[in-house]
Write a protein that holds these residues in place. Structure first.
Motif, PDB file in Angstrom:
ATOM      1  N   THR A 287      32.320  47.220  68.778  1.00 25.63           N
ATOM      2  CA  THR A 287      31.622  48.495  68.876  1.00 25.63           C
ATOM      3  C   THR A 287      30.127  48.233  68.701  1.00 25.63           C
ATOM      4  O   THR A 287      29.686  47.083  68.629  1.00 25.63           O
ATOM      5  N   ASP A 288      29.345  49.296  68.602  1.00 27.49           N
ATOM      6  CA  ASP A 288      27.885  49.144  68.553  1.00 27.49           C
ATOM      7  C   ASP A 288      27.362  48.969  67.127  1.00 27.49           C
ATOM      8  O   ASP A 288      26.186  49.177  66.871  1.00 27.49           O
ATOM      9  N   GLU A 289      28.238  48.573  66.201  1.00 32.88           N
ATOM     10  CA  GLU A 289      27.799  48.396  64.821  1.00 32.88           C
ATOM     11  C   GLU A 289      27.441  46.937  64.541  1.00 32.88           C
ATOM     12  O   GLU A 289      27.882  46.034  65.243  1.00 32.88           O
ATOM     13  N   GLY A 290      26.688  46.735  63.461  1.00 33.29           N
ATOM     14  CA  GLY A 290      26.390  45.389  63.013  1.00 33.29           C
ATOM     15  C   GLY A 290      25.207  44.760  63.727  1.00 33.29           C
ATOM     16  O   GLY A 290      24.588  45.347  64.619  1.00 33.29           O
TER      17      GLY A 290
ATOM     18  N   ARG B 206      40.081  49.982  59.856  1.00 36.75           N
ATOM     19  CA  ARG B 206      39.111  49.021  60.356  1.00 36.75           C
ATOM     20  C   ARG B 206      39.357  47.692  59.650  1.00 36.75           C
ATOM     21  O   ARG B 206      39.406  47.643  58.425  1.00 36.75           O
ATOM     22  N   VAL B 207      39.528  46.640  60.403  1.00 37.09           N
ATOM     23  CA  VAL B 207      39.820  45.329  59.820  1.00 37.09           C
ATOM     24  C   VAL B 207      38.528  44.625  59.413  1.00 37.09           C
ATOM     25  O   VAL B 207      37.583  44.530  60.200  1.00 37.09           O
ATOM     26  N   VAL B 208      38.509  44.148  58.190  1.00 33.84           N
ATOM     27  CA  VAL B 208      37.423  43.322  57.681  1.00 33.84           C
ATOM     28  C   VAL B 208      38.029  41.984  57.287  1.00 33.84           C
ATOM     29  O   VAL B 208      38.975  41.940  56.495  1.00 33.84           O
ATOM     30  N   SER B 209      37.503  40.903  57.826  1.00 29.82           N
ATOM     31  CA  SER B 209      38.003  39.571  57.487  1.00 29.82           C
ATOM     32  C   SER B 209      37.220  38.992  56.312  1.00 29.82           C
ATOM     33  O   SER B 209      35.990  39.033  56.304  1.00 29.82           O
ATOM     34  N   LEU B 210      37.958  38.492  55.334  1.00 29.01           N
ATOM     35  CA  LEU B 210      37.347  37.840  54.179  1.00 29.01           C
ATOM     36  C   LEU B 210      37.982  36.473  53.985  1.00 29.01           C
ATOM     37  O   LEU B 210      39.176  36.288  54.253  1.00 29.01           O
ATOM     38  N   ARG B 211      37.204  35.529  53.498  1.00 27.40           N
ATOM     39  CA  ARG B 211      37.772  34.249  53.109  1.00 27.40           C
ATOM     40  C   ARG B 211      38.688  34.467  51.906  1.00 27.40           C
ATOM     41  O   ARG B 211      38.360  35.228  51.001  1.00 27.40           O
ATOM     42  N   ARG B 212      39.791  33.780  51.901  1.00 28.49           N
ATOM     43  CA  ARG B 212      40.789  34.007  50.856  1.00 28.49           C
ATOM     44  C   ARG B 212      40.220  33.798  49.456  1.00 28.49           C
ATOM     45  O   ARG B 212      40.530  34.556  48.522  1.00 28.49           O
ATOM     46  N   GLU B 213      39.404  32.771  49.310  1.00 30.72           N
ATOM     47  CA  GLU B 213      38.866  32.456  47.989  1.00 30.72           C
ATOM     48  C   GLU B 213      37.841  33.477  47.517  1.00 30.72           C
ATOM     49  O   GLU B 213      37.470  33.507  46.331  1.00 30.72           O
ATOM     50  N   GLU B 214      37.363  34.345  48.415  1.00 35.13           N
ATOM     51  CA  GLU B 214      36.367  35.351  48.055  1.00 35.13           C
ATOM     52  C   GLU B 214      36.985  36.715  47.750  1.00 35.13           C
ATOM     53  O   GLU B 214      36.319  37.592  47.194  1.00 35.13           O
ATOM     54  N   HIS B 215      38.247  36.899  48.104  1.00 36.78           N
ATOM     55  CA  HIS B 215      38.841  38.227  48.048  1.00 36.78           C
ATOM     56  C   HIS B 215      38.824  38.832  46.646  1.00 36.78           C
ATOM     57  O   HIS B 215      38.343  39.948  46.433  1.00 36.78           O
ATOM     58  N   ASP B 216      39.378  38.129  45.669  1.00 31.44           N
ATOM     59  CA  ASP B 216      39.554  38.724  44.348  1.00 31.44           C
ATOM     60  C   ASP B 216      38.232  39.061  43.682  1.00 31.44           C
ATOM     61  O   ASP B 216      38.108  40.088  43.005  1.00 31.44           O
TER      62      ASP B 216
ATOM     63  N   THR C  47      35.589  36.295  60.385  1.00 34.95           N
ATOM     64  CA  THR C  47      34.879  36.346  59.104  1.00 34.95           C
ATOM     65  C   THR C  47      33.375  36.437  59.330  1.00 34.95           C
ATOM     66  O   THR C  47      32.677  37.200  58.645  1.00 34.95           O
ATOM     67  N   ILE C  48      32.855  35.688  60.292  1.00 41.50           N
ATOM     68  CA  ILE C  48      31.432  35.781  60.627  1.00 41.50           C
ATOM     69  C   ILE C  48      31.097  37.194  61.113  1.00 41.50           C
ATOM     70  O   ILE C  48      30.095  37.788  60.703  1.00 41.50           O
ATOM     71  N   ALA C  49      31.947  37.746  61.979  1.00 37.53           N
ATOM     72  CA  ALA C  49      31.705  39.100  62.501  1.00 37.53           C
ATOM     73  C   ALA C  49      31.661  40.124  61.375  1.00 37.53           C
ATOM     74  O   ALA C  49      30.783  40.998  61.339  1.00 37.53           O
ATOM     75  N   SER C  50      32.595  40.017  60.444  1.00 34.30           N
ATOM     76  CA  SER C  50      32.613  40.957  59.318  1.00 34.30           C
ATOM     77  C   SER C  50      31.382  40.795  58.440  1.00 34.30           C
ATOM     78  O   SER C  50      30.829  41.779  57.945  1.00 34.30           O
TER      79      SER C  50
ATOM     80  N   VAL D  45      28.383  40.112  59.187  1.00 33.48           N
ATOM     81  CA  VAL D  45      27.161  40.703  59.748  1.00 33.48           C
ATOM     82  C   VAL D  45      27.382  42.162  60.146  1.00 33.48           C
ATOM     83  O   VAL D  45      26.570  42.762  60.846  1.00 33.48           O
ATOM     84  N   GLY D  46      28.490  42.735  59.699  1.00 28.80           N
ATOM     85  CA  GLY D  46      28.737  44.159  59.887  1.00 28.80           C
ATOM     86  C   GLY D  46      29.287  44.563  61.231  1.00 28.80           C
ATOM     87  O   GLY D  46      29.300  45.751  61.570  1.00 28.80           O
ATOM     88  N   CYS D  47      29.757  43.608  62.027  1.00 28.58           N
ATOM     89  CA  CYS D  47      30.288  43.945  63.348  1.00 28.58           C
ATOM     90  C   CYS D  47      31.745  44.383  63.239  1.00 28.58           C
ATOM     91  O   CYS D  47      32.539  43.776  62.516  1.00 28.58           O
ATOM     92  N   ASN D  48      32.079  45.430  63.958  1.00 26.22           N
ATOM     93  CA  ASN D  48      33.443  45.959  63.951  1.00 26.22           C
ATOM     94  C   ASN D  48      34.168  45.504  65.214  1.00 26.22           C
ATOM     95  O   ASN D  48      33.738  45.793  66.332  1.00 26.22           O
TER      96      ASN D  48
END
Length: 403
Positions: free
Chosen positions: A370-373, A197-207, A341-344, A346-349
């Protein structure tokens, strides 16, 4: 929809790829055949048996094992001319699954060989590789940072398995320069082929994020084992009591010390901050005990218990409830990064991504959710961010024809 690499793909290579156009990538180099890299190659082999996968590793035995298990078409050492030939002539995706210390060398090789295809990685810290990719690669925009949230207490190719990534979260970090089609193809490879499952994160937030959910827990688990070992010297029966919850909690402490030392120092600043915060939380429990504050102690336990129970046992979306989100991309850069990133958040897949090119410079980004988020929050945040959005429900049979 499929889009070939933006440069360095010969006409002959494009023609030879026509037969495997249904695959996101036809020729893939997996650099580093340790636990994650070898598992990646094995999963690719299962999902896309017609894809040509070249494995690269500094260890000769590892190369032999990967080839013997047929996880790769061929496995070679970095200085083997076959590696350069593969990159120059046919490769359209390079996956770097090495320790951080080896990154610069491989990026320099790719640059020297004129490689301009897609590059991603599986490295658990991003600060160094982001800087190195921007400095070394001829087309930094073709690099899409990645990080599968998977692992094992085992290490190396002997711990690898083809189902390593099923159901796990795989972080991708697109930004405003990311080529939308590159993200789309990687998303399809990860969700469709590897079943992650892909989750998008801002690069500066990853670490900072992975420090909290991965690196700090590893140090805490190691600390718990250290605590038990110290008292085991006094009570030989103690380790016999260390079953059930203790073993579950400390399983990750059995991971490779050399690997985890490298990860810790690569992410030292974020890890230190997380450990400092963790010390403060533990002090809160200790202070409540010292002060005889049963109510405060119970509150701390209850807050953690409620949060833990709120985590789903498994991420199993309903296939009966799918939603299509369509977003015009008109003269706006970074749409894919911002929207995913916005979708991730708020929990949307996102089940799939499609880009409909209407005219030069105009396209529509289509997401199947899907029906999540929280769809309401997704809509609100997209509109607040200035996007024009339309939502429409899909039946499963409709989605089956979305290509």
């Amino acid at each position: 929809m499929r889009v070939e690499s933006t440069c360095c793909m010969s006409d002959q290579n494009q023609a030879s790829s026509a037969e495997v156009r249904s695959m996101p990538f036809a020729s893939i180099a997996v650099v580093g055949l340790g636990l994650i890299g070898a598992s990646f190659a094995a999963a690719l082999r299962n999902a896309y048996p017609d894809a040509e996968v070249l494995g690269v590793d500094t260890d000769s035995r590892t190369c032999v094992v990967a080839a013997d298990r047929k996880w790769v078409a061929r496995a070679v050492r970095p200085d083997d001319p076959a590696f350069e030939q593969f990159v120059r002539e046919k490769c359209d995706l390079v996956v770097i699954a090495t320790p951080v210390a080896a990154v610069d060398d491989y990026l320099r090789r790719l640059a020297a060989w004129g490689y301009c295809g897609v590059v991603t990685d599986t490295i658990s810290t991003k600060a160094h590789i982001l800087e190195a990719a921007a400095r070394i690669l001829p087309e930094p925009r073709n690099y899409v940072p990645g990080h599968p949230m998977a692992g094992s207490e085992q290490s190396g190719i002997d711990g690898a398995r083809s189902d390593m990534f099923k159901g796990i979260n795989w972080i991708l970090c697109p930004d405003e320069s990311t080529v939308p089609e590159h993200f789309q193809r990687l998303h399809e490879l990860i969700t469709g082929g590897l079943e992650a499952r892909v989750v998008s994160l801002r690069r500066e937030e990853h670490d900072q994020a992975v420090a909290v959910v991965s690196h700090v827990p590893h140090v805490v688990a190691s600390s718990l084992v250290q605590l038990a070992c110290r008292h085991a010297d006094e009570s030989r029966a103690l380790m016999r009591l260390a079953a059930g919850g203790f073993k579950d909690t400390t399983r990750i402490a059995a991971g490779s010390p050399k690997l985890w030392c490298g990860i810790a120092f690569d992410n030292a600043k974020a890890l230190q901050a997380g450990l400092d915060e963790m010390s403060g939380i533990i002090d809160s429990f200790a202070r409540a005990l010292e002060e005889g504050d049963r109510e405060g102690f119970t509150r701390l336990l209850a807050e953690a218990a409620d949060a833990r129970r709120a985590l789903p046992a498994a991420w199993v979306p309903s296939t009966e409830k799918l939603l299509e989100v369509r977003i015009p991309m008109v003269n706006r850069t970074g749409v894919v990064a911002e929207v995913t990133t916005i979708a991730s958040s708020v929990g949307c897949n996102i089940q799939s991504i499609d880009i409909d090119h209407i005219s030069e410079g105009n396209a529509v980004l289509s997401l199947i959710l899907t029906d999540e988020g929280d769809i309401g929050q997704l809509s609100y945040q997209l509109i607040t961010a200035g996007f024009s959005v339309s939502f429409s429900p899909l039946e499963p049979k409709e989605y089956a024809h979305v290509d």
